[in-house]
Design an enzyme around this catalytic site. Sequence first.
Site: not given
Ligand code: LLP
Length: 431
Positions: A248, A290, A292, A361, A390
């Site tokens: 996050g 975690e 991402g 479109c 993403y």
């Molecule tokens: N762990 C879990 C359980 C998650 O659901 C997520 C993201 C992460 C880790 C990774 O979070 P990060 O570090 O990437 O913030 N598509 C959306 C983001 C959806 C996130 C879903 N879960 C966007 O493009 O902003």
Amino acid sequence: MICDNLSINSSGHLCFAGYDTVGLAQKYGTPLYLMDENKIRENMREYKTAFEKYFPKGSCPEYASKAFSCKQIYRIAKEEGLNIDVVSMGEIYTAFKAGYPMENCFFHGNNKTDKEIAFAMESGVGCIVADSEEELFAIEKIAAQKGITQKILLRVTPGIDTHTHEKISTGNVDSKFGIAIDTNQAKETVGKILKLKNIDFTGFHCHIGSQIFESEPFDLASELMFRFIKDIKNTYGYTPRILNLGGGFGVRYVESDPKISFTEKIADIAEILKKQSNAFQIEIPKIAMEPGRSIVADAGLTLYSVGSVKEITGYKNYVSIDGGMTDNPRYTLYQSPYTVILASRANEKTDFCATIAGRCCEEGDVIQENVMLPKPNRNDILAVLTTGAYNYSMASNYNRVPRPPVVMLNENGDYVAVKRETLEDVCVLDI
Ligand code: LLP
């Protein structure tokens, strides 16, 4: 510039990871995803080093591969010694095919089917993060059929409202993910898990949301999770071996976004855990997180060719590009801000205000509004920054648009990590 892997060369071209983006657009065509391999590794190493410094021995970051998934990223994660978070059979299969050590893999998701659970076990996935009681009982049953003991974490919702887009906020009590602590349901579930024979209950997981800059939600989550652990210990005498605090951390899409130090955030969390540990006399479990987005976002950039430049007198200007919501749906979905640069004339005056429109479109197919650029011409190259997370992973074939390739850049050269989809690929499943 917004990120240290960007510069402008003497031809006025935007350079990324030391490469002239206009040259890469000519070589590979557009739209084109670029990924800076060294930046990915640097981000992974920052997490790994901070974990070793601040968290108990054996703590390890997981790369949340939903942010960007392809074989090459799993190979990089393996080389950098990161665990991985996967959320589907597709991600499990890709990691497996890439030769990733599956025992370091954590399987997430709010609704895993029996088929997926069995597939995860057959692929040797190390740990399944159970999201509901139904899922726990399904894991127990399938593990028993296979004659194995399956490691699990239980996902709980700590009840935290984060100040992020509502579609990417997941820690509140009424989230579709996890089991709520506030309602006492999480505690009741723990009692049931402890009776299961084919489950090795390793600990707890929570994830409060994505693109979060503030420290408070993470600090609060750490505190609430530790209180929960204390309550569980008092009730059942159980203490977790692992506490996973999710992903996050926010990244900088535009100049006004703050630049945060993951190392500092991790040090803050460690401090809070230490205080709680002393207060409750409970040892800090191994910590997992975690990330991402914060591993891959600033390692990515997308290049497009400009098509039409439409000036609607007295209203607005449109700059249309040869990609759009099919390769980056994030503005359409979340109104996400992005920095846009005219890569082929990056040192010219930006005095033209435009909406960057995609080629689908669909009126909502927009990459960004109110962008200041030099007035573009047809075939100029346009760069959208910070697209490593993403974007490719959320790309689609809407309008039967083939997906762009992913080209990785490192000190030895540029190489294709994911090929460009062909028109034949677009029809491959049709009968
Ligand atoms: N762990 C879990 C359980 C998650 O659901 C997520 C993201 C992460 C880790 C990774 O979070 P990060 O570090 O990437 O913030 N598509 C959306 C983001 C959806 C996130 C879903 N879960 C966007 O493009 O902003």
